[in-house]
Motif scaffolding. Structure first.
Motif, short mmCIF file in Angstrom:
data_model
loop_
_atom_site.label_atom_id
_atom_site.label_comp_id
_atom_site.label_asym_id
_atom_site.label_seq_id
_atom_site.Cartn_x
_atom_site.Cartn_y
_atom_site.Cartn_z
N PRO A 1 70.31 54.06 -17.28
CA PRO A 1 68.96 54.52 -17.63
C PRO A 1 68.15 54.63 -16.35
CG PRO A 1 69.18 52.17 -18.07
CD PRO A 1 70.53 52.64 -17.60
N THR B 1 81.29 54.60 -1.30
CA THR B 1 80.21 55.25 -0.57
C THR B 1 80.35 55.03 0.92
OG1 THR B 1 78.75 53.32 -0.65
CG2 THR B 1 78.59 54.88 -2.48
N THR C 1 78.77 54.79 -9.78
CA THR C 1 79.05 56.08 -9.15
C THR C 1 77.76 56.88 -9.11
OG1 THR C 1 81.29 56.05 -10.08
CG2 THR C 1 80.50 58.14 -9.20
N ALA D 1 81.56 50.98 1.39
CA ALA D 1 81.07 50.00 0.43
C ALA D 1 81.12 50.57 -0.97
CB ALA D 1 79.63 49.59 0.76
N GLY E 1 77.92 55.39 4.48
CA GLY E 1 76.54 55.56 4.90
C GLY E 1 75.57 54.89 3.94
N ARG E 2 74.41 55.47 3.80
CA ARG E 2 73.35 54.80 3.08
C ARG E 2 72.69 55.74 2.07
NH1 ARG E 2 69.23 51.03 6.30
NH2 ARG E 2 68.28 49.96 4.55
N PRO E 3 73.29 55.89 0.92
CA PRO E 3 72.72 56.80 -0.08
C PRO E 3 71.43 56.25 -0.67
CG PRO E 3 74.56 55.59 -1.02
CD PRO E 3 74.49 55.21 0.44
N ALA E 4 70.57 57.15 -1.13
CA ALA E 4 69.37 56.73 -1.86
C ALA E 4 69.80 56.21 -3.23
CB ALA E 4 68.43 57.91 -2.01
N LEU E 5 69.17 55.12 -3.65
CA LEU E 5 69.54 54.52 -4.93
C LEU E 5 68.57 54.95 -6.02
CD1 LEU E 5 70.54 50.91 -3.88
CD2 LEU E 5 71.89 53.00 -3.91
N PRO E 6 69.09 55.13 -7.23
CA PRO E 6 68.19 55.48 -8.34
C PRO E 6 67.33 54.29 -8.73
CG PRO E 6 70.43 55.13 -9.13
CD PRO E 6 70.49 55.03 -7.65
N ARG E 7 66.21 54.55 -9.36
CA ARG E 7 65.36 53.48 -9.85
C ARG E 7 65.64 53.26 -11.33
NH1 ARG E 7 60.28 52.20 -8.02
NH2 ARG E 7 59.50 52.64 -10.10
N LEU E 8 65.80 51.99 -11.68
CA LEU E 8 66.08 51.66 -13.08
C LEU E 8 64.83 51.05 -13.71
CD1 LEU E 8 69.60 49.99 -12.85
CD2 LEU E 8 69.00 52.40 -12.95
N PRO E 9 64.65 51.26 -15.02
CA PRO E 9 63.55 50.59 -15.71
C PRO E 9 63.74 49.08 -15.62
CG PRO E 9 64.69 52.14 -17.15
CD PRO E 9 65.49 52.03 -15.91
N ASN F 1 75.25 49.35 8.21
CA ASN F 1 74.07 50.18 8.29
C ASN F 1 73.26 50.03 7.01
OD1 ASN F 1 75.76 51.43 6.56
ND2 ASN F 1 75.92 53.33 7.72
N ALA G 1 83.54 56.50 -6.41
CA ALA G 1 82.41 55.59 -6.24
C ALA G 1 82.26 55.09 -4.81
CB ALA G 1 82.54 54.39 -7.18
N LYS H 1 64.99 43.91 -18.91
CA LYS H 1 65.91 43.77 -20.03
C LYS H 1 66.39 42.32 -20.06
CE LYS H 1 66.26 47.78 -22.04
NZ LYS H 1 67.00 48.88 -21.48
N PRO H 2 66.60 41.77 -21.26
CA PRO H 2 67.05 40.38 -21.33
C PRO H 2 68.44 40.22 -20.75
CG PRO H 2 67.20 41.44 -23.47
CD PRO H 2 66.51 42.41 -22.56
N LYS H 3 68.63 39.08 -20.10
CA LYS H 3 69.94 38.79 -19.52
C LYS H 3 70.87 38.29 -20.61
CE LYS H 3 72.07 35.64 -16.19
NZ LYS H 3 73.11 36.56 -15.75
N ASP I 1 81.34 50.63 7.28
CA ASP I 1 80.70 51.85 6.78
C ASP I 1 81.07 52.13 5.32
OD1 ASP I 1 78.99 54.04 7.21
OD2 ASP I 1 80.73 55.36 7.28
#
Lengths: 87, 149
Positions: free
Chosen positions: B146, A60, B104, B64, A62-70, B13, A58, A73-75, B62
């Motif tokens: 999801p 990371t 991940t 995280a 650099g700066r990875p692209a993040l997935p988009r989540l729906p 960054n 896990a 949802k209730p907390k 760098d």
């Protein structure tokens, strides 16, 4: 590897501060009681290795692209700890 | 908490120029499993990355970990923090805890979250620990997130 024979309710002491006691033996299952200071984490080996491996995957750089989540949802709140009462 | 007393600059960054106030520094006295020697992290959040946050290594900007609060994503998630960890973290009430799950990122844009071993943080002291839940057997270490689209 140091191998010691112990009976039920007998213990070993490690480093003068960690006690491992044989609580019960049932067939091929041995129940251990571990007393250790709070700064000594104790884990089942396979769980420790699984989480350790996952953490390493896990991490990371650099700066990875993040997935988009729906959204929406209730907390929910943390379940009351097993102790139930405040420490 | 007085934010003006100790302010550290952290190169990153991830955010253009981040000033990490003391109140955003999370202390993990035991580190993360496999990273026991790394004990100080900045908890960073970009509003356009919600619900994700970053736990950024203070001394190695760098590096995280991407985290998110799985409690807000999975309504059925009921992390049962062992009593000794509740004591270690000084939690007096379940609401005292922030619970973050390490994410991940996988190929093809998919992602998983570790629901078995969350990072639990005392929101008042910012002392934290990666705990193995008492009900860990119910949860996956790589639970798929999801994804929209």
């Amino acid at each position: 590897m140091l191998i010691l024979s112990r009976k039920t309710n007998e213990s070993i002491v490690i480093d003068g501060r960690i006690t491992v006691k044989i609580v019960r033996v049932e067939g091929d299952v041995v129940k251990l009681g571990v007393e250790a200071p709070a700064d000594v984490p104790v884990h089942r080996q396979e769980v420790y290795e699984e989480i350790q491996r996952n953490n390493k995957e896990a991490l990371t750089q650099g700066r990875p692209a993040l997935p988009r989540l729906p959204e929406g949802k209730p907390k929910k709140h943390l379940k009351q700890p097993a102790t139930g009462t405040p420490v | 908490m007085n934010t003006c007393e100790t302010i550290e600059s952290v190169e990153t960054n991830r955010l253009e120029a981040v000033t990490v106030a003391n109140e955003n520094i999370v202390h993990l006295p035991l580190g993360l499993l496999g990273f026991e020697s790394i004990k100080r992290y900045a908890l960073l959040q970009n509003t356009n990355e919600t619900p994700f946050r970053w736990l950024q290594v203070i001394d190695q900007p760098d590096l995280a970990f991407l985290v998110l609060p799985a409690l807000e994503i999975f309504p059925d998630y009921e992390p049962d923090v062992p009593a000794e960890d509740v004591k270690f973290l000084g939690l007096n009430h379940p609401d005292d805890a922030l619970v973050f799950n390490i994410v991940t990122l996988a190929a093809k844009g998919s992602a998983t979250a570790n629901l078995k071993g969350p990072i639990v943080i005392n929101r008042f002291t910012l002392k934290g620990k990666q705990v193995v839940l008492a009900n860990a057997a119910r949860y996956s270490i790589q639970h798929p997130l999801p994804l929209s689209r």
